[in-house]
Design a protein around this motif. Structure first.
Motif, PDB file in Angstrom:
ATOM      1  N   CYS A  48       0.821  -1.207   0.000  1.00  0.00           N
ATOM      2  CA  CYS A  48       0.000   0.000   0.000  1.00  0.00           C
ATOM      3  C   CYS A  48       0.856   1.260   0.000  1.00  0.00           C
ATOM      4  O   CYS A  48       1.898   1.313   0.655  1.00  0.00           O
ATOM      5  CB  CYS A  48      -0.900   0.019   1.230  1.00  0.00           C
ATOM      6  N   ILE A  60       2.589   2.572   3.294  1.00  0.00           N
ATOM      7  CA  ILE A  60       1.881   2.460   4.568  1.00  0.00           C
ATOM      8  C   ILE A  60       1.541   0.997   4.792  1.00  0.00           C
ATOM      9  O   ILE A  60       1.580   0.191   3.856  1.00  0.00           O
ATOM     10  CB  ILE A  60       0.591   3.318   4.597  1.00  0.00           C
ATOM     11  N   SER A  61       1.201   0.653   6.011  1.00  0.00           N
ATOM     12  CA  SER A  61       0.793  -0.723   6.286  1.00  0.00           C
ATOM     13  C   SER A  61      -0.672  -0.902   5.874  1.00  0.00           C
ATOM     14  O   SER A  61      -1.438   0.060   5.788  1.00  0.00           O
ATOM     15  CB  SER A  61       0.978  -1.059   7.762  1.00  0.00           C
ATOM     16  N   ALA A  63      -3.063  -2.103   7.551  1.00  0.00           N
ATOM     17  CA  ALA A  63      -3.976  -1.728   8.633  1.00  0.00           C
ATOM     18  C   ALA A  63      -4.232  -0.221   8.686  1.00  0.00           C
ATOM     19  O   ALA A  63      -5.211   0.214   9.291  1.00  0.00           O
ATOM     20  CB  ALA A  63      -3.429  -2.202   9.968  1.00  0.00           C
ATOM     21  N   ASP A  64      -3.382   0.580   8.055  1.00  0.00           N
ATOM     22  CA  ASP A  64      -3.500   2.037   8.130  1.00  0.00           C
ATOM     23  C   ASP A  64      -4.232   2.663   6.946  1.00  0.00           C
ATOM     24  O   ASP A  64      -4.271   3.887   6.833  1.00  0.00           O
ATOM     25  CB  ASP A  64      -2.107   2.662   8.245  1.00  0.00           C
ATOM     26  N   LYS A  67      -7.294   4.677   8.205  1.00  0.00           N
ATOM     27  CA  LYS A  67      -6.764   5.781   9.013  1.00  0.00           C
ATOM     28  C   LYS A  67      -6.207   6.873   8.107  1.00  0.00           C
ATOM     29  O   LYS A  67      -6.334   8.062   8.404  1.00  0.00           O
ATOM     30  CB  LYS A  67      -5.670   5.281   9.960  1.00  0.00           C
ATOM     31  N   SER A  68      -5.587   6.471   7.005  1.00  0.00           N
ATOM     32  CA  SER A  68      -5.026   7.444   6.063  1.00  0.00           C
ATOM     33  C   SER A  68      -6.126   8.240   5.369  1.00  0.00           C
ATOM     34  O   SER A  68      -5.972   9.438   5.124  1.00  0.00           O
ATOM     35  CB  SER A  68      -4.166   6.732   5.028  1.00  0.00           C
TER      36      SER A  68
END
Length: 104
Positions: A48, A60-61, A63-64, A67-68
């Motif tokens: 990602c 980014i991971s 999981a984020d 959130k992003s």
């Protein structure tokens, strides 16, 4: 998925557009996870990237991702770039506590 998402759309409120973007991302991830894996692999991994533009995108991971999107909304970005690329991987099965005791 490599896409520039527009947050500021003339006929939608910002919050409604953010919800629409999150829904599109979740649908894409669900569709990718349901694809048939090649024989040697047992899981999907997602590479990602996120940024205000393609040039500013950083890794980014997985999981984020959501959130992003919230960060882009909070920072009042008019649009943002998101890249999610799936690839098959082989993950070793983790031993449960019971199996670890039996091995000792």
């Amino acid at each position: 998925m490599r896409k520039v998402f527009q947050i500021d759309v003339s006929n939608k409120t910002r919050d409604r557009q953010i919800d629409s973007i999150k829904n599109e991302i979740r649908k894409y991830i669900k569709r990718e996870k349901s694809k048939k894996l090649p024989e040697e692999f047992n899981s999907w991994f997602f590479d990602c990237k996120f940024g205000q533009t393609l040039e500013l995108a950083k890794e980014i991971s997985f999981a984020d991702i959501i959130k992003s999107v919230d960060l882009a909304n909070g920072e009042n970005y008019p649009s943002f770039y998101l890249e999610i690329i799936s690839r098959p991987v082989f993950k070793e099965k983790k031993l449960s506590v019971d199996e670890e005791i039996l091995e000792d």
